[in-house]
Design a protein around this motif. Structure first.
Motif, PDB file in Angstrom:
ATOM      1  N   UNK A   6       5.712  16.622   0.865  1.00  9.47           N
ATOM      2  CA  UNK A   6       5.937  17.812   0.046  1.00  9.47           C
ATOM      3  C   UNK A   6       6.162  17.423  -1.407  1.00  9.47           C
ATOM      4  N   UNK A   7       5.711  18.293  -2.291  1.00  5.62           N
ATOM      5  CA  UNK A   7       5.813  18.074  -3.734  1.00  5.62           C
ATOM      6  C   UNK A   7       6.994  18.885  -4.263  1.00  5.62           C
ATOM      7  N   UNK A  53      -7.579  14.296  -2.682  1.00  6.82           N
ATOM      8  CA  UNK A  53      -7.886  14.555  -1.271  1.00  6.82           C
ATOM      9  C   UNK A  53      -9.360  14.966  -1.183  1.00  6.82           C
ATOM     10  N   UNK A  54     -10.169  14.221  -0.425  1.00 11.67           N
ATOM     11  CA  UNK A  54      -9.823  13.174   0.565  1.00 11.67           C
ATOM     12  C   UNK A  54     -10.040  11.750   0.051  1.00 11.67           C
ATOM     13  N   UNK A  55     -10.244  11.574  -1.281  1.00  9.56           N
ATOM     14  CA  UNK A  55     -10.631  10.257  -1.802  1.00  9.56           C
ATOM     15  C   UNK A  55      -9.516   9.222  -1.709  1.00  9.56           C
ATOM     16  N   UNK A  56      -8.296   9.643  -1.828  1.00  8.25           N
ATOM     17  CA  UNK A  56      -7.182   8.706  -1.807  1.00  8.25           C
ATOM     18  C   UNK A  56      -6.803   8.228  -3.194  1.00  8.25           C
ATOM     19  N   UNK A  57      -6.281   7.009  -3.253  1.00  5.89           N
ATOM     20  CA  UNK A  57      -5.707   6.471  -4.493  1.00  5.89           C
ATOM     21  C   UNK A  57      -6.728   6.332  -5.604  1.00  5.89           C
ATOM     22  N   UNK A  58      -6.317   6.779  -6.795  1.00  2.42           N
ATOM     23  CA  UNK A  58      -7.103   6.582  -8.015  1.00  2.42           C
ATOM     24  C   UNK A  58      -6.471   5.504  -8.883  1.00  2.42           C
ATOM     25  N   UNK A  59      -5.154   5.566  -9.011  1.00  7.99           N
ATOM     26  CA  UNK A  59      -4.423   4.574  -9.815  1.00  7.99           C
ATOM     27  C   UNK A  59      -2.971   4.578  -9.367  1.00  7.99           C
ATOM     28  N   UNK A  60      -2.257   3.503  -9.736  1.00 11.07           N
ATOM     29  CA  UNK A  60      -0.853   3.378  -9.353  1.00 11.07           C
ATOM     30  C   UNK A  60      -0.053   2.904 -10.572  1.00 11.07           C
ATOM     31  N   UNK A  61       1.140   3.490 -10.760  1.00 14.60           N
ATOM     32  CA  UNK A  61       1.901   3.218 -11.979  1.00 14.60           C
ATOM     33  C   UNK A  61       3.384   2.999 -11.691  1.00 14.60           C
ATOM     34  N   UNK A  62       3.976   2.116 -12.506  1.00 18.29           N
ATOM     35  CA  UNK A  62       5.431   1.981 -12.599  1.00 18.29           C
ATOM     36  C   UNK A  62       5.849   2.001 -14.059  1.00 18.29           C
ATOM     37  N   UNK A  63       4.956   2.486 -14.908  1.00 20.49           N
ATOM     38  CA  UNK A  63       5.211   2.558 -16.346  1.00 20.49           C
ATOM     39  C   UNK A  63       4.708   3.897 -16.878  1.00 20.49           C
ATOM     40  N   UNK A  64       5.480   4.490 -17.777  1.00 24.72           N
ATOM     41  CA  UNK A  64       5.146   5.809 -18.339  1.00 24.72           C
ATOM     42  C   UNK A  64       5.355   5.765 -19.847  1.00 24.72           C
ATOM     43  N   UNK A 106       0.848  -1.200   0.000  1.00 24.56           N
ATOM     44  CA  UNK A 106       0.000   0.000   0.000  1.00 24.56           C
ATOM     45  C   UNK A 106       0.882   1.248   0.000  1.00 24.56           C
ATOM     46  N   UNK A 107       0.451   2.242  -0.758  1.00 23.26           N
ATOM     47  CA  UNK A 107       1.190   3.494  -0.843  1.00 23.26           C
ATOM     48  C   UNK A 107       0.827   4.431   0.312  1.00 23.26           C
ATOM     49  N   UNK A 108       1.712   5.358   0.591  1.00 24.98           N
ATOM     50  CA  UNK A 108       1.426   6.402   1.580  1.00 24.98           C
ATOM     51  C   UNK A 108       0.229   7.236   1.171  1.00 24.98           C
ATOM     52  N   UNK A 109      -0.095   7.212  -0.134  1.00 24.61           N
ATOM     53  CA  UNK A 109      -1.144   8.082  -0.666  1.00 24.61           C
ATOM     54  C   UNK A 109      -2.405   7.312  -1.048  1.00 24.61           C
ATOM     55  N   UNK A 110      -2.488   6.051  -0.587  1.00 25.52           N
ATOM     56  CA  UNK A 110      -3.680   5.251  -0.888  1.00 25.52           C
ATOM     57  C   UNK A 110      -4.899   5.754  -0.122  1.00 25.52           C
ATOM     58  N   UNK A 111      -4.665   6.190   1.109  1.00 25.82           N
ATOM     59  CA  UNK A 111      -5.753   6.747   1.922  1.00 25.82           C
ATOM     60  C   UNK A 111      -5.416   8.185   2.276  1.00 25.82           C
ATOM     61  N   UNK A 112      -6.351   9.091   1.996  1.00 26.22           N
ATOM     62  CA  UNK A 112      -6.073  10.521   2.178  1.00 26.22           C
ATOM     63  C   UNK A 112      -7.148  11.232   2.987  1.00 26.22           C
ATOM     64  N   UNK A 113      -7.897  10.467   3.759  1.00 25.07           N
ATOM     65  CA  UNK A 113      -8.990  11.084   4.521  1.00 25.07           C
ATOM     66  C   UNK A 113      -8.467  12.056   5.577  1.00 25.07           C
ATOM     67  N   UNK A 114      -7.267  11.801   6.122  1.00 26.91           N
ATOM     68  CA  UNK A 114      -6.741  12.676   7.168  1.00 26.91           C
ATOM     69  C   UNK A 114      -5.708  13.662   6.617  1.00 26.91           C
ATOM     70  N   UNK A 115      -5.633  13.817   5.299  1.00 23.57           N
ATOM     71  CA  UNK A 115      -4.705  14.777   4.710  1.00 23.57           C
ATOM     72  C   UNK A 115      -5.272  16.190   4.804  1.00 23.57           C
ATOM     73  N   UNK A 116      -4.389  17.122   5.086  1.00 26.63           N
ATOM     74  CA  UNK A 116      -4.774  18.538   5.067  1.00 26.63           C
ATOM     75  C   UNK A 116      -3.894  19.258   4.053  1.00 26.63           C
ATOM     76  N   UNK A 117      -4.538  19.819   3.029  1.00 24.45           N
ATOM     77  CA  UNK A 117      -3.792  20.534   1.999  1.00 24.45           C
ATOM     78  C   UNK A 117      -3.438  21.929   2.485  1.00 24.45           C
ATOM     79  N   UNK A 118      -2.159  22.176   2.714  1.00 29.56           N
ATOM     80  CA  UNK A 118      -1.691  23.522   3.021  1.00 29.56           C
ATOM     81  C   UNK A 118      -1.721  24.360   1.756  1.00 29.56           C
ATOM     82  N   UNK A 119      -1.235  23.814   0.675  1.00 27.76           N
ATOM     83  CA  UNK A 119      -1.367  24.353  -0.675  1.00 27.76           C
ATOM     84  C   UNK A 119      -1.206  23.178  -1.638  1.00 27.76           C
ATOM     85  N   UNK A 120      -1.155  23.435  -2.935  1.00 29.88           N
ATOM     86  CA  UNK A 120      -1.088  22.361  -3.918  1.00 29.88           C
ATOM     87  C   UNK A 120       0.225  21.576  -3.894  1.00 29.88           C
ATOM     88  N   UNK A 121       1.175  22.030  -3.061  1.00 24.97           N
ATOM     89  CA  UNK A 121       2.478  21.381  -3.011  1.00 24.97           C
ATOM     90  C   UNK A 121       2.869  20.936  -1.607  1.00 24.97           C
TER      91      UNK A 121
END
Length: 315
Positions: free
Chosen positions: A33-34, A90-101, A1-16
């Motif tokens: 941080x982004x 945020x707050x939905x969490x994971x939409x998709x996961x990739x290791x290919x681009x 599971x990724x750190x970003x799979x669940x985002x219910x407790x995330x608080x966006x300070x800004x887009x980054x």
């Protein structure tokens, strides 16, 4: 599971910048941080495409005398990485996961790659890991022309041969260097041995992972979908390295002692294998010559023998 799979407790300070519910001993929230992150991609399905494009005044600034069409080349490939990029909301969490681009690299006028700040992965150190703090609202790669794009073709109205969500890199290289690279590719017909691309993209990483990871560890990155649109997502990105290695085209070695005894040139010729007209010619012409020469030779030998015997008898 990724750190970003669940985002219910995330608080966006800004887009980054994201604050997590967990806190450090000093009361500060853990952060993600982004910032510019470096990713190495192994390439497959490398292709070079050449095309002609109409230069529309609405999209391209044209000067008097500029041609209406322009020849463009595009480098495309499919890249895979040991790292993981989780697309989330945020707050939905994971939409998709990739290791290919999917990779698409184009030429661009000099000076545009790098954007306003020419930010690199070193610029992100001040905002991540043990030194995490809020990233400026505009991010660190403002003005960068390249993008890492998330697309969900099931919700997209544009026609596509894709049936599942995917990531696509649209990167740029200065025109002069890109042209030189295309010329070098076209000078060889040798098969490709290996291809790699290094990109830098604005992606989220948890501060604990950033602090403890080593360069060879698989990374867990997050790509935030901003706003209500679930069809597209975008992060600024840049191509930093393109490397393609070719297999050498070598002449196979031949063992000089490995002699083929069955070579056609070494086989004795047989009268049975010759054409009838050649056999006829040989029997008529060559045999007559041979008989004449044998007759002359016989006469010479007989005369020599008589001379020797006469000399012996007469003393």
């Amino acid at each position: 599971m990724s750190r970003f799979s669940k985002a219910a407790d995330f608080t966006l300070v800004n887009n980054f910048t994201i604050n997590h519910a967990d806190q450090l001993s000093d009361g500060r929230s853990f952060m993600s941080t982004c910032v510019p992150q470096g990713i190495w991609l192994d390439l497959q399905d490398i292709e070079l495409t050449h095309r002609i494009e109409w230069q529309d005044n609405k999209y391209v600034e044209k000067k008097p005398g500029d041609p209406d069409f322009k020849v463009r080349s595009v480098f495309t490939a499919r890249g895979t990485t040991k790292d993981t990029i989780t697309v989330f909301r945020v707050p939905d969490g994971e939409i998709a996961r990739f290791s290919e681009i999917d990779i698409m690299i184009k030429p661009i006028s000099k000076g545009r790659v790098g954007g306003e700040k020419k930010a690199s992965t070193f610029d992100g150190i001040d905002f991540s890991g043990m030194s995490s703090k809020a990233v400026p609202p505009e991010g660190l790669m403002s003005g960068e022309p390249g993008t890492l794009l998330y697309v969900d073709p099931t919700k997209d109205n544009w026609p596509s041969d894709k049936t599942k969500p995917y990531l696509q890199l649209e990167g740029y290289v200065d025109e002069a260097e890109f042209s030189t690279l295309m010329q070098r590719f076209s000078m060889t017909a040798a098969p490709v041995r290996k291809g790699t691309v290094r990109i830098v993209a604005e992606l989220f990483e948890h501060e604990v992972d950033s602090s403890l990871s080593e360069p060879w560890y698989p990374k867990d990155y997050g790509m935030l979908i901003r706003g209500e649109d679930k069809t597209y997502g975008m992060a600024r990105a840049r191509v930093e390295t393109i490397e393609v290695a070719f297999k050498p085209t070598a002449i196979p070695e031949v063992d000089p002692y490995d002699v083929d005894e069955e070579l056609d040139s070494a086989k004795p010729n047989s009268m049975d294998n010759l054409p009838p007209d050649m056999v006829s010619k040989i029997s008529k012409d060559m045999l007559v010559k041979i008989e004449r020469r044998l007759g002359v030779l016989t006469g010479i030998v007989g005369f020599a023998a008589a001379f020797v015997i006469g000399k012996f008898v007469l003393g």
